[in-house]
Scaffold this active site. Sequence first.
Site, mmCIF file in Angstrom:
data_model
loop_
_atom_site.group_PDB
_atom_site.id
_atom_site.type_symbol
_atom_site.label_atom_id
_atom_site.label_comp_id
_atom_site.label_asym_id
_atom_site.label_seq_id
_atom_site.Cartn_x
_atom_site.Cartn_y
_atom_site.Cartn_z
ATOM 1 N N GLY A 2 53.185 94.804 -4.301
ATOM 2 C CA GLY A 2 53.625 95.188 -2.956
ATOM 3 C C GLY A 2 54.802 94.401 -2.414
ATOM 4 C CE1 TYR A 16 50.339 93.219 8.199
ATOM 5 C CE2 TYR A 16 52.383 92.715 7.025
ATOM 6 C CZ TYR A 16 51.570 92.569 8.131
ATOM 7 O OH TYR A 16 51.974 91.780 9.183
ATOM 8 C CG ASN A 75 36.881 89.890 14.426
ATOM 9 O OD1 ASN A 75 37.601 88.979 13.990
ATOM 10 N ND2 ASN A 75 36.856 91.100 13.884
#
Length: 312
Positions: A278, A139, A32
């Site tokens: 993270g 993620y 996309n």
Amino acid sequence: MRVLITGGAGYIGSVMTEYFVAKGFEVWVLDNLSRGYRDAVADDAIFVEGDINNALEIFDSKERFDGIIHLAAHSRVEESVQNPSLYWENNAVGTHSILEFARIREIPRFVFASTAAVYGLSAQSPIVEDTPPSPANTYGMTKLTMDMAIDSYSRAYGLTGTSLRFFNVSGTYRGRRERHLPETHLIPIAISKIKGGDKVTIFGSDYPTRDGTCIRDYIHVVDLARAAELALGRSNEGSYKVYNLGNGNGYSNLEVVRTISEVLGVSCEIEFSKRRDGDAPELVTSSRLITEELGWTPSIPALADIVKSSLD
Ligand code: UDP
């Protein structure tokens, strides 16, 4: 063989597309362009601009694919912690849509870009496929969830599903390279900073590692493409496999920056800042399983050579 590569306009996707075209596959790319580039897609591939959630509407039921390599995803660790909504939507809901496309259109092979981030806080080193997953960020959670979805689809619907858990990927192939905006990965950032005479910032110097900085296992992007080709060649109906992909050597962030500085022949200044949200302290794998079962071996295992390739 006719293969659909989702996310083929991104970094890893553009390399995979180039690689599979060179190997004589008929390659279709669905992207996309939210984070990819049209001009990153090999001329000999068939490019379709569209969203993975709309594959059933985009592709006529007469278009038969032999396999899907599903790469389309967001992959910034810190962003995933700060904006989980985006990651569950794109990585989990989007992957489910592509799995549904594979099920409904009876596409027999499904290769998925999973990640080392699923292991996150596992203390084991090297990590193997049996190491219990323990993602440290959204993620990794989204990828682990979809590994499980592919496992269940494989068993129930006769797919041959493979999750390739990529460790840290770098390098170029036939001019296809990292073009993230913003760039968040250590190797391209450090190369551009050192070349420009700027300080390299290392996130965190108080991890429980040999020099206090995070440790990662780097793999050349073309070696991933080879692994995807081998995974696509699997033909055990209804079977699901996970393979880890790395070189088995851990380099600390400090060692990575020093290696880049040596390869460039330019000294560099380093500054330390706070930890990035993270980040797992250490992610190093053994790729013994894919070597034993599919015959995969890395062609560019040394970090210095991966860095040299990234300079091209
Ligand atoms: N990193 C860093 N400075 C940077 C970019 C990244 O210290 O400018 C660190 C990051 O915190 C992590 C390691 O480099 O410890 C690898 O990060 P990268 O984003 O390249 O890959 P990841 O392991 O997150 O997939």
